[in-house]
Design an enzyme around this catalytic site. Sequence first.
Site, PDB file in Angstrom:
ATOM      1  N   CYS A  55       0.835  -1.208   0.000  1.00 50.71           N
ATOM      2  CA  CYS A  55       0.000   0.000   0.000  1.00 50.71           C
ATOM      3  C   CYS A  55       0.869   1.257   0.000  1.00 50.71           C
ATOM      4  O   CYS A  55       1.999   1.245  -0.527  1.00 50.71           O
ATOM      5  CB  CYS A  55      -0.988  -0.030   1.161  1.00 50.71           C
ATOM      6  SG  CYS A  55      -2.318   1.190   0.962  1.00 50.71           S
ATOM      7  N   ASP A  97      -3.654   1.399   9.939  1.00 53.47           N
ATOM      8  CA  ASP A  97      -4.817   2.282  10.085  1.00 53.47           C
ATOM      9  C   ASP A  97      -5.317   2.259  11.516  1.00 53.47           C
ATOM     10  O   ASP A  97      -5.902   3.234  11.995  1.00 53.47           O
ATOM     11  CB  ASP A  97      -5.936   1.856   9.134  1.00 53.47           C
ATOM     12  CG  ASP A  97      -5.625   2.331   7.740  1.00 53.47           C
ATOM     13  OD1 ASP A  97      -4.857   1.624   7.049  1.00 53.47           O
ATOM     14  OD2 ASP A  97      -6.083   3.421   7.361  1.00 53.47           O
TER      15      ASP A  97
HETATM   16  C1  RUB Z   1      -3.963   3.285   3.392  1.00 51.15           C
HETATM   17  C2  RUB Z   1      -3.241   2.294   4.240  1.00 51.15           C
HETATM   18  C3  RUB Z   1      -1.963   2.742   4.900  1.00 51.15           C
HETATM   19  C4  RUB Z   1      -2.282   3.244   6.313  1.00 51.15           C
HETATM   20  C5  RUB Z   1      -1.088   3.910   6.978  1.00 51.15           C
HETATM   21  O1  RUB Z   1      -5.255   2.855   3.027  1.00 51.15           O
HETATM   22  O2  RUB Z   1      -3.700   1.196   4.474  1.00 51.15           O
HETATM   23  O3  RUB Z   1      -1.068   1.667   5.007  1.00 51.15           O
HETATM   24  O4  RUB Z   1      -3.339   4.183   6.261  1.00 51.15           O
HETATM   25  O5  RUB Z   1      -0.730   5.068   6.270  1.00 51.15           O
HETATM   26  P1  RUB Z   1      -6.196   3.803   2.126  1.00 51.15           P
HETATM   27  P2  RUB Z   1       0.079   6.260   6.948  1.00 51.15           P
HETATM   28  O6  RUB Z   1      -5.434   4.120   0.873  1.00 51.15           O
HETATM   29  O7  RUB Z   1      -7.421   3.003   1.889  1.00 51.15           O
HETATM   30  O8  RUB Z   1      -6.480   5.050   2.954  1.00 51.15           O
HETATM   31  O9  RUB Z   1       1.340   5.658   7.489  1.00 51.15           O
HETATM   32  O10 RUB Z   1       0.344   7.225   5.836  1.00 51.15           O
HETATM   33  O11 RUB Z   1      -0.774   6.842   8.028  1.00 51.15           O
END
Ligand code: RUB
Length: 314
Positions: free
Chosen positions: A135, A204
Amino acid sequence: MSEEFSPKLKQTFEDIRTMKVRGAGRIARAAVSALKDEVYYVSDSSPEEFYKRMQAAANYLKSSRPTAVSLPNGINTVIKSIQKGIAQGLDLKSLKEYVAKEADVFIQKSIEAQKKIGEIGAKRIVNGDTVLTHCNSQSAISVIETAFKEGKQIKIFATETRPRFQGRLTAAYLADHGIEVTLIPDTAARLYMRKVDKVVVGADAIAVNGAVVNKIGTSQIAALAFESRTRVMVAAETYKISPQTYWGELIEIEMRSPYEVAPKSWLDRHPRIKVMNPAFDVTPPQYIDFIVTEKGIYPPQGIIMLFKELYELA
Ligand code: RUB
């Protein structure tokens, strides 16, 4: 209901809902920034009226996406600052100034936390490592980028992350910053795992038992890493710990449109096919080696202690 909110607040709600703003940290900062602006949107007649209006705005923003706990946690810091200001007897003007300042503090701390996670996490990346990430996580990228800036020669596998392809964002960012990156289909993770030294992903939400909620497919990758004795690092700010899980509640997993998985025209031709499109999954603590937060490194089983410390329950 939403008519009473400012255009910026409604726009932020839409941006989060439609994933124009995405990723747990960004979502939290966008919501808190919108709430900060909402402070001055209308001239309230009393602190209580202001509180009521802000609470409605907070609840509205919280309903934009269900899974990233950073969203309610960020929003709650603003609401708590109003409660604190009222308890201290601040007049309306001082209360609004205080709340706007606290919103800025949250945003600043969030940015600093990501940087700190990078510094701490990079210590666990060694020269020559191949890292697989899934991701698009700013915290995971912070670890990778810091290790690279420290002069470590590293190679990255970025999974494409279907169905929304956030892995392309990661791959493009890393490549633009001079880091060697290979984009692979999610389904190739097992094939390449034998070349991977560490898996680094974001979160998340983190349950108090150390289970990590992250982009769908994370638990599959963690299980593959477990199978091949590859270490799994989760990079996440402490505001991703879900307080509700302490009282036994589960973290809601967002279900998204079937048309992200297959085109509507195709699904219309095959009306007997059902589609499930969960946006996140839960990786059990036993598949995670450690969680890097801005407060330090914790085994998943240590998250409960960290949570109690943060919420002054210990
Ligand atoms: C994004 C996702 C990321 C986490 C952490 O999912 O799963 O790994 O949100 O991100 P989506 P961060 O694209 O559905 O929002 O470290 O930037 O907080």
